[in-house]
Scaffold this active site. Structure first.
Site, short mmCIF file in Angstrom:
data_model
loop_
_atom_site.label_atom_id
_atom_site.label_comp_id
_atom_site.label_asym_id
_atom_site.label_seq_id
_atom_site.Cartn_x
_atom_site.Cartn_y
_atom_site.Cartn_z
N ASP A 1 10.34 32.80 -8.06
CA ASP A 1 8.90 33.03 -8.05
C ASP A 1 8.61 34.41 -8.61
O ASP A 1 9.21 35.40 -8.18
CB ASP A 1 8.34 32.92 -6.63
CG ASP A 1 8.36 31.49 -6.11
OD1 ASP A 1 8.63 30.58 -6.91
OD2 ASP A 1 8.10 31.30 -4.91
N ASP B 1 1.12 20.18 -3.13
CA ASP B 1 1.35 21.13 -2.04
C ASP B 1 0.40 20.76 -0.90
O ASP B 1 -0.80 20.59 -1.13
CB ASP B 1 1.08 22.56 -2.50
CG ASP B 1 1.85 22.90 -3.77
OD1 ASP B 1 3.00 22.46 -3.89
OD2 ASP B 1 1.29 23.60 -4.63
#
EC number: 5.3.1.16
Length: 234
Positions: free
Chosen positions: A9, A131
Site C-alpha cells: 500500500d 470492500d
C-alpha cells in the site's frame, strides 16, 4: 497452496499499512517498496504482487502512476494495481506500461454499465474490489456507505468477464485477527467468479483454511512484512 498475493500500500511512494482503512492509522513499513518487491519475488508461491495507490483511492484519481510504472522492472511476477482507477484511459495507461491487471472499486460498484463496458474492453484484466463491513459495501476509500448488499451486488456482475472479485472485510483489515472465513466462504460458494480474500490474514494456517473454502487467492498485507509468515515457504 492457495495463490498468494502480497500487498504493498502506497502513500507518497512509501510502503504503509492502515488499520480498518483509516488513514490516520498509517504505519510505515520497515522495508522499502523496492526491497519488498524483491523479497516477495523470490517465492514461487507468490503468484502476483498487489499494489494500491491509497492517496489515489481517497482523491478519486490516480496519484502514483509514474512511481508504480517504475516498479515494473523490479520483478517478473505479474503486478496488479488499484486505487483511483475510474476511467478507460487510466486502465489503458497501466496496461500499456506493463502492469498486468487493474483493480476497480467505487466506479465499478456505482456504475455497472461502465464496468460492463470496461470488462469487455479488457476481458479478464480487471478485478472488482468489493470492500465491506460484513455484507454492507463501502466506497470512496471506505468512507461512504454504498447502500448495497454484497451478495445482491455480486449477483448483478457475475456474468461479466472479470478476473475475479476481491472481497475485503474492512473490520478485519490490518488487525492480524484472521479473515472473515464465514462470509468469504459463502461468497466463494455463491459466485462462479474467482474470489480473492483480503483483510486480517495472519499466518499460513489461514491460507490453508481459505483454500478449503474454494477461495482462489489471498491478498496478504501486514502479515507479509513478518519474517515468520514466510517460514517454510518456497
Amino acid at each position: 497452496m492457495i495463490d498468494l498475493w502480497p500487498a504493498i500500500d502506497l502513500i507518497n511512494s512509501t510502503s504503509v499499512r492502515l488499520t480498518e482503512g483509516k488513514y490516520d492509522s498509517k504505519e510505515k513499513m520497515e522495508k522499502s517498496v523496492e526491497d519488498s518487491i524483491r523479497f516477495y519475488s523470490q517465492f514461487k508461491c507468490v503468484k502476483r504482487i498487489h499494489i494500491v495507490d491509497l492517496i489515489g483511492a481517497k482523491a478519486k484519481e490516480v496519484k502514483e502512476f509514474d512511481y508504480i510504472r517504475s516498479l515494473r522492472k523490479l520483478t517478473t511476477k505479474p503486478i496488479e494495481v488499484g486505487g483511483g482507477i475510474r476511467s478507460k484511459q487510466t486502465i489503458e495507461n497501466y496496461i500499456h506500461s506493463g502492469i498486468d491487471y487493474c483493480i476497480v472499486g467505487t466506479k465499478g460498484i456505482q456504475d455497472i454499465e461502465w464496468l460492463t463496458h470496461m470488462t469487455h474492453q479488457f476481458p479478464n484484466k480487471l478485478y472488482l474490489s468489493v470492500d465491506a463491513f460484513g455484507e454492507k459495501i463501502k466506497i470512496n476509500g471506505w468512507k461512504e456507505d454504498a447502500k448495497l448488499n454484497l451478495f445482491d451486488y455480486v449477483a448483478k456482475i457475475e456474468h461479466l468477464p472479470l478476473g475475479g472479485v476481491i472481497y475485503t472485510d474492512i473490520s478485519k483489515d490490518g488487525k492480524l485477527s484472521g479473515p472473515n472465513f464465514d462470509l468469504t466462504g459463502r461468497l466463494a460458494l455463491y459466485t462462479s467468479l474467482p474470489v480473492i480474500a483480503s483483510g486480517g490474514i495472519r499466518h499460513q494456517e489461514d491460507l490453508f483454511r481459505l483454500e478449503s473454502l474454494n477461495v482462489h487467492a489471498a491478498i496478504v498485507g501486514k502479515a507479509a512484512h513478518l519474517d515468520e509468515f514466510w517460514e517454510g515457504l518456497s
